[in-house]
Scaffold this active site. Structure first.
Site, PDB file in Angstrom:
ATOM      1  N   GLU A 160       1.043  -1.130  -0.057  1.00 20.57           N
ATOM      2  CA  GLU A 160      -0.127   0.085   0.051  1.00 20.57           C
ATOM      3  C   GLU A 160       0.920   1.348  -0.172  1.00 20.57           C
ATOM      4  O   GLU A 160       1.652   1.354   0.755  1.00 20.57           O
ATOM      5  CB  GLU A 160      -0.996  -0.010   1.213  1.00 20.57           C
ATOM      6  CG  GLU A 160      -2.163   0.382   1.030  1.00 20.57           C
ATOM      7  CD  GLU A 160      -3.138  -0.420   0.334  1.00 20.57           C
ATOM      8  OE1 GLU A 160      -3.267  -0.265  -1.289  1.00 20.57           O
ATOM      9  OE2 GLU A 160      -3.747  -1.456   0.737  1.00 20.57           O
ATOM     10  N   THR A 184       2.580   2.245  -2.237  1.00 26.46           N
ATOM     11  CA  THR A 184       3.968   1.698  -2.957  1.00 26.46           C
ATOM     12  C   THR A 184       3.805   2.162  -4.416  1.00 26.46           C
ATOM     13  O   THR A 184       4.880   2.372  -5.104  1.00 26.46           O
ATOM     14  CB  THR A 184       4.242   0.513  -2.896  1.00 26.46           C
ATOM     15  OG1 THR A 184       3.036  -0.376  -3.207  1.00 26.46           O
ATOM     16  CG2 THR A 184       4.736   0.009  -1.520  1.00 26.46           C
ATOM     17  N   ASP A 185       2.683   2.197  -5.063  1.00 25.53           N
ATOM     18  CA  ASP A 185       2.620   2.351  -6.559  1.00 25.53           C
ATOM     19  C   ASP A 185       3.388   3.568  -7.080  1.00 25.53           C
ATOM     20  O   ASP A 185       4.054   3.522  -7.996  1.00 25.53           O
ATOM     21  CB  ASP A 185       1.145   2.117  -7.073  1.00 25.53           C
ATOM     22  CG  ASP A 185       0.157   3.091  -6.628  1.00 25.53           C
ATOM     23  OD1 ASP A 185       0.648   3.851  -5.520  1.00 25.53           O
ATOM     24  OD2 ASP A 185      -1.071   3.352  -7.076  1.00 25.53           O
ATOM     25  N   GLY A 222     -16.403   5.330  -2.206  1.00 24.78           N
ATOM     26  CA  GLY A 222     -15.874   5.664  -0.830  1.00 24.78           C
ATOM     27  C   GLY A 222     -15.867   4.392   0.175  1.00 24.78           C
ATOM     28  O   GLY A 222     -15.288   4.444   1.229  1.00 24.78           O
ATOM     29  N   SER A 223     -15.899   3.267  -0.394  1.00 25.01           N
ATOM     30  CA  SER A 223     -15.658   2.100   0.548  1.00 25.01           C
ATOM     31  C   SER A 223     -14.368   1.647   0.517  1.00 25.01           C
ATOM     32  O   SER A 223     -14.063   0.704   1.232  1.00 25.01           O
ATOM     33  CB  SER A 223     -16.727   0.863  -0.210  1.00 25.01           C
ATOM     34  OG  SER A 223     -16.360   0.451  -1.624  1.00 25.01           O
ATOM     35  N   SER A 277     -12.176   0.942  -4.268  1.00 26.58           N
ATOM     36  CA  SER A 277     -11.895   1.153  -6.034  1.00 26.58           C
ATOM     37  C   SER A 277     -13.215   1.109  -6.768  1.00 26.58           C
ATOM     38  O   SER A 277     -13.060   0.921  -7.816  1.00 26.58           O
ATOM     39  CB  SER A 277     -10.696   0.753  -6.516  1.00 26.58           C
ATOM     40  OG  SER A 277      -9.966   1.678  -7.560  1.00 26.58           O
ATOM     41  N   SER A 278     -14.020   1.611  -6.267  1.00 29.31           N
ATOM     42  CA  SER A 278     -15.293   2.135  -7.181  1.00 29.31           C
ATOM     43  C   SER A 278     -15.036   3.035  -8.038  1.00 29.31           C
ATOM     44  O   SER A 278     -15.455   2.672  -9.107  1.00 29.31           O
ATOM     45  CB  SER A 278     -16.373   2.676  -5.986  1.00 29.31           C
ATOM     46  OG  SER A 278     -15.960   3.808  -5.643  1.00 29.31           O
ATOM     47  N   GLU A 306      -8.413  10.229 -13.188  1.00 34.09           N
ATOM     48  CA  GLU A 306      -8.423  10.719 -11.968  1.00 34.09           C
ATOM     49  C   GLU A 306      -7.477  11.785 -11.485  1.00 34.09           C
ATOM     50  O   GLU A 306      -7.823  12.761 -10.738  1.00 34.09           O
ATOM     51  CB  GLU A 306      -7.816   9.491 -10.994  1.00 34.09           C
ATOM     52  CG  GLU A 306      -8.687   8.372 -11.035  1.00 34.09           C
ATOM     53  CD  GLU A 306      -8.843   7.607  -9.911  1.00 34.09           C
ATOM     54  OE1 GLU A 306      -8.210   7.869  -8.815  1.00 34.09           O
ATOM     55  OE2 GLU A 306      -9.479   6.385  -9.862  1.00 34.09           O
ATOM     56  N   ASP A 351      -4.938   0.566  -8.862  1.00 34.49           N
ATOM     57  CA  ASP A 351      -6.375   0.196  -8.846  1.00 34.49           C
ATOM     58  C   ASP A 351      -6.650  -0.045 -10.319  1.00 34.49           C
ATOM     59  O   ASP A 351      -7.231  -1.262 -10.670  1.00 34.49           O
ATOM     60  CB  ASP A 351      -7.352   1.299  -8.299  1.00 34.49           C
ATOM     61  CG  ASP A 351      -6.934   1.876  -6.992  1.00 34.49           C
ATOM     62  OD1 ASP A 351      -6.234   0.845  -6.449  1.00 34.49           O
ATOM     63  OD2 ASP A 351      -7.339   3.087  -6.610  1.00 34.49           O
TER      64      ASP A 351
HETATM   65  C1  GLA Z   1      -5.440   4.414  -3.654  1.00 30.46           C
HETATM   66  C2  GLA Z   1      -4.963   4.840  -4.931  1.00 30.46           C
HETATM   67  C3  GLA Z   1      -3.863   3.793  -5.385  1.00 30.46           C
HETATM   68  C4  GLA Z   1      -2.832   3.547  -4.227  1.00 30.46           C
HETATM   69  C5  GLA Z   1      -3.487   3.276  -2.882  1.00 30.46           C
HETATM   70  C6  GLA Z   1      -2.793   3.122  -1.788  1.00 30.46           C
HETATM   71  O1  GLA Z   1      -6.145   3.221  -3.880  1.00 30.46           O
HETATM   72  O2  GLA Z   1      -5.676   4.709  -6.010  1.00 30.46           O
HETATM   73  O3  GLA Z   1      -3.308   4.434  -6.652  1.00 30.46           O
HETATM   74  O4  GLA Z   1      -1.753   4.584  -4.145  1.00 30.46           O
HETATM   75  O5  GLA Z   1      -4.651   4.142  -2.685  1.00 30.46           O
HETATM   76  O6  GLA Z   1      -1.939   1.874  -2.119  1.00 30.46           O
END
Ligand code: GLA
Length: 340
Positions: A17, A19-20, A107-108, A111-112, A143, A155
């Site tokens: 998390e 890290t992307d 908002g859950s 990744s809606s 985004e 996501d």
């Molecule tokens: C959200 C972002 C992702 C990523 C995560 C955290 O989901 O959309 O790109 O940065 O947070 O890992």
């Protein structure tokens, strides 16, 4: 173009998390819950009409000039932004009526937003035989440039490239994607909503990204993937970098634990990831902590916040025989975004 129905799944990130956007590693998978978009061609005019059934709202706009305005917000910004980016990438978008519905609440933390972007693209494209990594980048621009959330590619890649029964080990340095079998036997993964909604365009997410950029500058490196220690960094940048370094290591440790069938270890890694996100990355909130405690009290081998944090859902791994708390929903790796 005739009527097209497309489904975009949500995603769960098993581990890796924040890290992307630091050129690091993650291990997400697409889930069953998601968003469905139906596109029906309009015989006349040059407009898109859109309805979001779950919220009972509508929007309509001209294809020409879309995306140049800054008035749209919420789901409308995603629709207008996706249409604008498809057109900017040279795809013809026909006038149509879009109907959006789903079983993944906004908002859950599952990744809606990527589910919506992917379903919109596949519903609107004339030919859906396109490079999925390029499409993920296009969705990410929606985004970044239209919604105002400086999110990474996690996501969108999970949602567009996911494989049933597998998590994806993604190396964000070169976007190499390697499917990792997620064979849990009688163990199961569940998510539990914390009750605190999260939104990327506001609040802590963009601030954390800025801190990572500041840490890179202080260390004289292009991305935190090149960091080897936190030495010399002022607080809180040292803690932010410590999280990113330890989280990258946990991704490979998780892949090894899964390959060895060591699910107790997988659970311990989830717990360590959560502690790092809470203490070093400071991305937790009281509601998330309560959800983690409820899952651990019910016997989870490990639980952690998923996604951007500051609210959203918590993921937990349960051994056979344990009963997850009320409100928990089982999650398993499902297929990527697709036309139905
Ligand atoms: C959200 C972002 C992702 C990523 C995560 C955290 O989901 O959309 O790109 O940065 O947070 O890992």
């Amino acid at each position: 173009m005739s009527r097209v129905v497309a489904r975009g799944p949500g995603r769960v990130n098993l581990i890796g998390e924040h890290t992307d956007y630091n050129d690091g590693l993650a291990l997400p998978f697409a889930i069953d819950r998601g968003v469905t978009v139906t596109a029906e061609p309009l015989p006349h005019g040059d407009r898109i009409e859109a309805r979001a059934l779950d919220v009972g709202e509508a929007d309509a706009f001209d294809l020409e000039g879309v995306g140049g305005d800054s008035v749209a917000s919420g789901w409308r910004a995603f629709v207008r932004g996706t249409v604008a980016e498809l057109r900017a990438a040279g795809h013809a978008v026909r006038p149509c009526r879009l109907t959006i519905e789903g079983d993944l609440p906004l908002g859950s933390g599952l990744s809606s937003s990527a589910a919506l972007e992917a379903a919109l693209c596949l519903a609107l494209l004339e030919d859906d035989d396109v490079d999925r990594v390029e499409l993920a980048k296009l969705c990410s621009r929606v985004e970044n440039d239209h919604v105002g959330a400086r999110t990474g590619l996690l996501d969108q890649l999970a949602v567009l490239c996911g494989e049933e029964g597998h998590a994806l080990r993604i190396d964000f340095r070169d976007l190499a994607i390697e499917p990792v079998p997620l064979d849990l036997g009688a163990w199961r993964l569940v998510t539990l909503e914390s009750g605190a909604s999260h939104e990327h365009a506001g609040g802590g997410y963009n601030e954390r990204r800025a801190e990572c950029a500041a840490a890179c500058e202080a260390l004289g490196i292009a991305s935190l993937r090149d960091a080897t220690s936190t030495e010399g960094l002022p607080a809180p940048l040292d803690r932010r970098v410590r999280h990113v370094l330890s989280e990258n290591a946990r991704v490979d440790a998780m892949a090894e634990a899964l390959a060895a069938g060591d699910l107790q270890r997988a659970g311990a890694l989830l717990r360590e990831s959560h502690e790092s996100l809470r203490d070093d990355y400071e991305a937790s909130v009281p509601e998330v902590e309560r959800a983690v405690a409820a899952l651990e009290d019910a016997g989870a081998a490990g639980a952690r916040m998923v996604g951007g944090g500051f609210g959203g859902s918590v993921l937990a791994l349960f051994p056979p025989g344990a009963t997850p708390p009320d409100g928990s929903v089982s999650v398993a790796p499902g297929p990527a975004a697709r036309r139905l």
